[in-house]
Scaffold this motif. Structure first.
Motif, PDB file in Angstrom:
ATOM      1  N   LEU A   5       0.834  -1.198   0.000  1.00  0.00           N
ATOM      2  CA  LEU A   5       0.000   0.000   0.000  1.00  0.00           C
ATOM      3  C   LEU A   5       0.872   1.252   0.000  1.00  0.00           C
ATOM      4  CD1 LEU A   5      -2.733   1.382   0.089  1.00  0.00           C
ATOM      5  CD2 LEU A   5      -2.701   1.149   2.579  1.00  0.00           C
ATOM      6  N   ALA A   6       1.919   1.252   0.804  1.00  0.00           N
ATOM      7  CA  ALA A   6       2.838   2.398   0.835  1.00  0.00           C
ATOM      8  C   ALA A   6       3.498   2.583  -0.524  1.00  0.00           C
ATOM      9  CB  ALA A   6       3.888   2.209   1.929  1.00  0.00           C
ATOM     10  N   TRP A   7       3.924   1.475  -1.153  1.00  0.00           N
ATOM     11  CA  TRP A   7       4.519   1.552  -2.493  1.00  0.00           C
ATOM     12  C   TRP A   7       3.511   2.105  -3.485  1.00  0.00           C
ATOM     13  CZ3 TRP A   7       7.941  -3.140  -4.212  1.00  0.00           C
ATOM     14  CH2 TRP A   7       9.117  -3.155  -3.447  1.00  0.00           C
ATOM     15  N   ALA A   8       2.282   1.620  -3.406  1.00  0.00           N
ATOM     16  CA  ALA A   8       1.248   2.069  -4.341  1.00  0.00           C
ATOM     17  C   ALA A   8       0.992   3.572  -4.180  1.00  0.00           C
ATOM     18  CB  ALA A   8      -0.033   1.281  -4.140  1.00  0.00           C
ATOM     19  N   MET A   9       0.973   4.043  -2.939  1.00  0.00           N
ATOM     20  CA  MET A   9       0.755   5.468  -2.706  1.00  0.00           C
ATOM     21  C   MET A   9       1.911   6.298  -3.262  1.00  0.00           C
ATOM     22  SD  MET A   9      -0.962   5.262   1.087  1.00  0.00           S
ATOM     23  CE  MET A   9      -0.852   7.001   1.378  1.00  0.00           C
ATOM     24  N   LYS A  10       3.132   5.845  -3.026  1.00  0.00           N
ATOM     25  CA  LYS A  10       4.310   6.550  -3.557  1.00  0.00           C
ATOM     26  C   LYS A  10       4.296   6.493  -5.090  1.00  0.00           C
ATOM     27  CE  LYS A  10       8.885   7.754  -2.848  1.00  0.00           C
ATOM     28  NZ  LYS A  10       9.382   8.796  -2.019  1.00  0.00           N
ATOM     29  N   ALA A  11       3.950   5.345  -5.651  1.00  0.00           N
ATOM     30  CA  ALA A  11       3.886   5.197  -7.105  1.00  0.00           C
ATOM     31  C   ALA A  11       2.838   6.141  -7.692  1.00  0.00           C
ATOM     32  CB  ALA A  11       3.568   3.748  -7.476  1.00  0.00           C
ATOM     33  N   HIS A  12       1.716   6.297  -7.015  1.00  0.00           N
ATOM     34  CA  HIS A  12       0.667   7.201  -7.489  1.00  0.00           C
ATOM     35  C   HIS A  12       1.177   8.637  -7.512  1.00  0.00           C
ATOM     36  CE1 HIS A  12      -2.994   9.704  -7.153  1.00  0.00           C
ATOM     37  NE2 HIS A  12      -3.399   8.882  -8.096  1.00  0.00           N
ATOM     38  N   TYR A  97      -4.034   7.745 -16.757  1.00  0.00           N
ATOM     39  CA  TYR A  97      -4.046   6.839 -15.617  1.00  0.00           C
ATOM     40  C   TYR A  97      -5.491   6.665 -15.161  1.00  0.00           C
ATOM     41  CZ  TYR A  97       1.004   7.050 -15.138  1.00  0.00           C
ATOM     42  OH  TYR A  97       2.360   6.929 -15.361  1.00  0.00           O
ATOM     43  N   THR A  98      -6.082   5.553 -15.545  1.00  0.00           N
ATOM     44  CA  THR A  98      -7.421   5.183 -15.087  1.00  0.00           C
ATOM     45  C   THR A  98      -7.330   3.800 -14.477  1.00  0.00           C
ATOM     46  OG1 THR A  98      -8.037   4.120 -17.176  1.00  0.00           O
ATOM     47  CG2 THR A  98      -8.531   6.492 -16.957  1.00  0.00           C
ATOM     48  N   GLU A  99      -8.338   3.405 -13.759  1.00  0.00           N
ATOM     49  CA  GLU A  99      -8.308   2.075 -13.134  1.00  0.00           C
ATOM     50  C   GLU A  99      -8.159   0.970 -14.178  1.00  0.00           C
ATOM     51  OE1 GLU A  99     -11.088  -0.647 -10.196  1.00  0.00           O
ATOM     52  OE2 GLU A  99     -11.397   1.511 -10.255  1.00  0.00           O
ATOM     53  N   GLU A 100      -8.817   1.122 -15.319  1.00  0.00           N
ATOM     54  CA  GLU A 100      -8.766   0.102 -16.369  1.00  0.00           C
ATOM     55  C   GLU A 100      -7.450   0.097 -17.135  1.00  0.00           C
ATOM     56  OE1 GLU A 100     -11.189   2.650 -16.482  1.00  0.00           O
ATOM     57  OE2 GLU A 100     -12.512   1.503 -15.166  1.00  0.00           O
ATOM     58  N   ASN A 101      -6.752   1.233 -17.142  1.00  0.00           N
ATOM     59  CA  ASN A 101      -5.562   1.367 -17.971  1.00  0.00           C
ATOM     60  C   ASN A 101      -4.268   1.375 -17.151  1.00  0.00           C
ATOM     61  OD1 ASN A 101      -4.395   1.728 -20.618  1.00  0.00           O
ATOM     62  ND2 ASN A 101      -3.905   3.814 -20.023  1.00  0.00           N
ATOM     63  N   THR A 102      -4.348   1.013 -15.892  1.00  0.00           N
ATOM     64  CA  THR A 102      -3.180   1.109 -15.032  1.00  0.00           C
ATOM     65  C   THR A 102      -2.891  -0.228 -14.374  1.00  0.00           C
ATOM     66  OG1 THR A 102      -3.742   3.415 -14.570  1.00  0.00           O
ATOM     67  CG2 THR A 102      -2.167   2.374 -13.094  1.00  0.00           C
ATOM     68  N   ILE A 103      -1.598  -0.536 -14.295  1.00  0.00           N
ATOM     69  CA  ILE A 103      -1.140  -1.741 -13.614  1.00  0.00           C
ATOM     70  C   ILE A 103      -0.021  -1.336 -12.656  1.00  0.00           C
ATOM     71  CG2 ILE A 103       0.521  -2.338 -15.410  1.00  0.00           C
ATOM     72  CD1 ILE A 103      -0.113  -5.290 -14.889  1.00  0.00           C
ATOM     73  N   PHE A 104       0.024  -1.982 -11.521  1.00  0.00           N
ATOM     74  CA  PHE A 104       1.087  -1.716 -10.547  1.00  0.00           C
ATOM     75  C   PHE A 104       2.191  -2.743 -10.766  1.00  0.00           C
ATOM     76  CE2 PHE A 104       3.065  -2.392  -6.340  1.00  0.00           C
ATOM     77  CZ  PHE A 104       3.519  -1.105  -6.113  1.00  0.00           C
ATOM     78  N   GLY A 105       3.370  -2.253 -11.053  1.00  0.00           N
ATOM     79  CA  GLY A 105       4.531  -3.124 -11.203  1.00  0.00           C
ATOM     80  C   GLY A 105       5.451  -2.909 -10.025  1.00  0.00           C
ATOM     81  N   GLY A 106       5.789  -3.968  -9.352  1.00  0.00           N
ATOM     82  CA  GLY A 106       6.609  -3.794  -8.160  1.00  0.00           C
ATOM     83  C   GLY A 106       7.683  -4.744  -8.129  1.00  0.00           C
TER      84      GLY A 106
END
Length: 106
Positions: A5-12, A97-106
């Motif tokens: 979650l922290a990574w996702a927030m920083k990525a956003h 960046y939309t929910e359908e067009n975005t992927i989280f790569g970690g």
């Protein structure tokens, strides 16, 4: 889960900044790091056939893909700040960046 979650927030946050940059400056004149040219060169050597205009999530998240991505990222340890953070990627570069067009790569 908290780390992701922290990574996702920083990525956003990074995605918003970078999207604003690439939307306001011709990307061919934009350097995000001191080693952009090296990163691109190494990227193309490692991922010769990866289509980057429209990404296939399987090419990013499958086990064989992860076996290539991790060593690729590690090459830039010390040269790129936050080299191993997750990032938000647009699947289709022509869309935002939309929910359908975005992927989280970690």
């Amino acid at each position: 889960p908290r780390v992701e979650l922290a990574w996702a927030m920083k990525a956003h946050q990074h995605a918003q900044v970078y999207f604003n940059l690439i939307s306001s400056v011709d990307p061919k004149f934009l350097n995000l790091t001191k080693v952009d040219d090296q990163i691109y060169s190494e990227f193309r050597k490692t991922f010769k056939d990866l289509k980057i205009d429209v990404l296939d999530p399987e090419e990013l998240k499958s086990e064989p893909a992860k076996e290539k991505w991790r060593p690729f990222c590690l090459r830039f340890e010390g040269a790129v700040e936050d080299f191993n953070y997750g990032t938000l990627l647009r699947l289709d570069c022509r869309e935002g960046y939309t929910e359908e067009n975005t992927i989280f790569g970690g």
